[in-house]
Design an enzyme around this catalytic site. Structure first.
Site, PDB file in Angstrom:
ATOM      1  CG  ASP A 177      -0.272   0.023   2.518  1.00  0.00           C
ATOM      2  OD1 ASP A 177       0.955   0.224   2.556  1.00  0.00           O
ATOM      3  OD2 ASP A 177      -0.945  -0.151   3.544  1.00  0.00           O
ATOM      4  N   GLY A 224     -10.837   4.324   0.435  1.00  0.00           N
ATOM      5  CA  GLY A 224     -11.490   5.340   1.234  1.00  0.00           C
ATOM      6  C   GLY A 224     -12.803   4.894   1.830  1.00  0.00           C
ATOM      7  CG  ASP A 272      -6.155  -5.054   1.313  1.00  0.00           C
ATOM      8  OD1 ASP A 272      -6.021  -4.621   2.474  1.00  0.00           O
ATOM      9  OD2 ASP A 272      -6.518  -4.330   0.365  1.00  0.00           O
ATOM     10  CB  CYS A 326     -11.134 -26.954   6.371  1.00  0.00           C
ATOM     11  SG  CYS A 326      -9.598 -26.029   6.204  1.00  0.00           S
ATOM     12  CB  CYS A 369      -5.996 -25.941   6.577  1.00  0.00           C
ATOM     13  SG  CYS A 369      -6.786 -25.905   8.208  1.00  0.00           S
ATOM     14  CB  CYS A 410      -9.167 -28.811   9.401  1.00  0.00           C
ATOM     15  SG  CYS A 410      -9.969 -27.249   9.841  1.00  0.00           S
ATOM     16  CG  HIS A 447      -9.427 -22.946  10.023  1.00  0.00           C
ATOM     17  ND1 HIS A 447      -9.879 -23.977   9.223  1.00  0.00           N
ATOM     18  CD2 HIS A 447     -10.511 -22.151  10.271  1.00  0.00           C
ATOM     19  CE1 HIS A 447     -11.182 -23.832   9.018  1.00  0.00           C
ATOM     20  NE2 HIS A 447     -11.582 -22.733   9.647  1.00  0.00           N
TER      21      HIS A 447
END
Length: 424
Positions: A96, A252, A301, A348, A350, A353, A379
């Site tokens: 940014d 903004g 984001d 899930c 991941c 999990c 996760h």
């Protein structure tokens, strides 16, 4: 359709009404879109190593210009090989511009608006923060804006710092991200039309200065401002959209409610060049993702998923009990999970999990073990990556509306994360 410049390109592969599936190519890899972008403010996504991010399919992260400028310093990062080498992440990086810090340390403090208090003043406040409202007028502003740039009082040591369009671009060039953002003035939902108009003029003049200062092959996005005022948003979209940026970010204030945010996107997105990518700053709730994708946004984001994880709030899909009413969230600290042998979300895949129970995660949070932060963050980021993959598949198949109905039904939770880009 594709746009390309200096090793950066964007190709649209499929569409479903205004939503589109595409791919952004950068010197450090490709980003399938729509994509969620975890925030790594200080050259790290909190609690996660680069290997954790790769394992869950993360394709892009966002780092913070202001914070890295203060420490360790952009020159240090440059001399150590740039952000990619410095943080051990070989995928694409976005930075940014520091414009949000101009807001959060200035009018954000004065208005009590930002990532701690609700950024939608017309909706239930403080829905993400356990600490509640930030009351207005209790803290002095740490940033002031003038025509040339922004003067900051460092939150670290009280030193005087200065960012201008030229210095923001110079810092981002030294950091070496693949995608950088033009320096802008972010406004508050509480700013009136007149101040928002003045800030918009500054943002447009700064955009021209950023383009003139840019001297590397990094892709630079322009930022559309204008608050929740239709005439200003349309003016900004036309002006910024007519400049030779590689892509565009909508930033903004997006108004006082989610309905305002939807209107802002409907005014703005159709006026931006179709062949270039569109990023929405500071958005991360499930309903917001569906709303923005359906209006033509490509990337997002937000600090929300990782911040929630560190507070023991885990994201779960409809198959594991996630609903708009509970905002797809499970508070793992609750006593109900003390003997729960199930994974956080049985769908899930991941590491968390696959390997641990809800009971174990609750135990880690209850006793304050640091592993809790890593497992919960793995996760929540994996949840966001999976959600975006489902959305991409649905768009390609022409069934985004059906997927949205499966997740949200006919109702949408009213309280959400920010429409103003922030940092952790």
């Amino acid at each position: 359709m594709a746009s390309a410049a200096g090793g950066f390109s964007f190709q649209i592969l499929a569409g479903d009404s205004a939503a589109r599936v595409g791919v952004i190519a950068t010197p450090h890899g490709e980003i399938p879109t729509p994509a969620f972008v975890p925030v790594g403010t200080q050259a790290t996504v909190k609690a996660l190593a680069p290997d954790d991010l790769r394992a869950v399919g993360c394709s892009l992260i966002l780092a913070n210009t202001y914070h890295l400028h203060l420490r360790p310093g952009a020159e240090t990062v440059r001399d150590l090989g740039g952000l990619h080498r410095f943080m051990g992440w070989d995928g694409p990086i976005m930075t940014d511009s520091g414009g949000f810090q101009a807001f959060s340390l200035g009018f954000g403090i004065e208005h009590g608006v930002g990532k701690i208090a609700s950024i939608f003043p017309g909706e239930e406040a403080a829905c993400e923060s356990p600490s509640g409202h930030v009351r207005r007028g209790e803290r002095r502003k740490l940033a002031t804006v003038d025509e040339d740039g922004v003067t900051f009082v460092s939150h670290l040591d009280g030193s005087r710092q200065r960012l201008t369009p030229e210095t923001s671009i110079k810092v981002q060039e030294m950091l070496g991200a693949d995608i950088i953002l033009a320096f802008d003035e972010c406004t508050s939902p509480l700013h009136d039309h007149e101040y928002t108009r003045l800030a918009l003029g500054r943002t447009h003049r700064w955009a021209l200065r950023c383009l003139a200062a840019h001297s590397t092959g990094q892709a630079m996005y322009g930022i559309v401002q204008g608050g929740a005022y239709r005439d200003l948003r349309e003016e900004s979209a036309r002006f910024v959209g007519g400049l030779p940026f590689a892509g565009f970010a909508v930033g903004g204030s997006l108004g006082r409610s989610k309905e305002d945010m939807h209107r802002v996107l409907e005014w703005t997105v159709p006026l931006l060049p179709e062949e270039r990518p569109r990023h929405l700053l500071g958005i991360g709730d499930v309903d917001d993702i569906f709303a923005a994708v359906g209006r033509g946004i490509d990337t997002f984001d937000c600090v929300g998923p990782t911040r929630l994880a560190r507070n023991g709030v885990l994201l779960v899909g409809p198959e594991a009990g996630g609903t708009p009413a509970n905002r797809f969230r499970l508070n793992i600290k609750n006593a109900a999970f003390a003997r729960d042998e199930r994974p956080v979300d049985h769908r899930c895949r991941c590491y968390t999990c696959r390997s641990f129970s809800r009971a174990y995660l609750r135990h880690l949070f209850r006793v304050g073990e640091l592993l809790a932060y890593r497992l919960a963050s793995i996760h929540n980021v994996a949840f966001m990556m999976d959600l975006m993959a489902r959305i991409r598949e649905a768009i390609a198949a022409g069934r985004l509306r059906e997927l949205r109905r499966e997740w949200l039904g006919s109702g949408v939770a009213r309280c959400g994360t920010g429409s103003i880009a922030g940092s952790e």
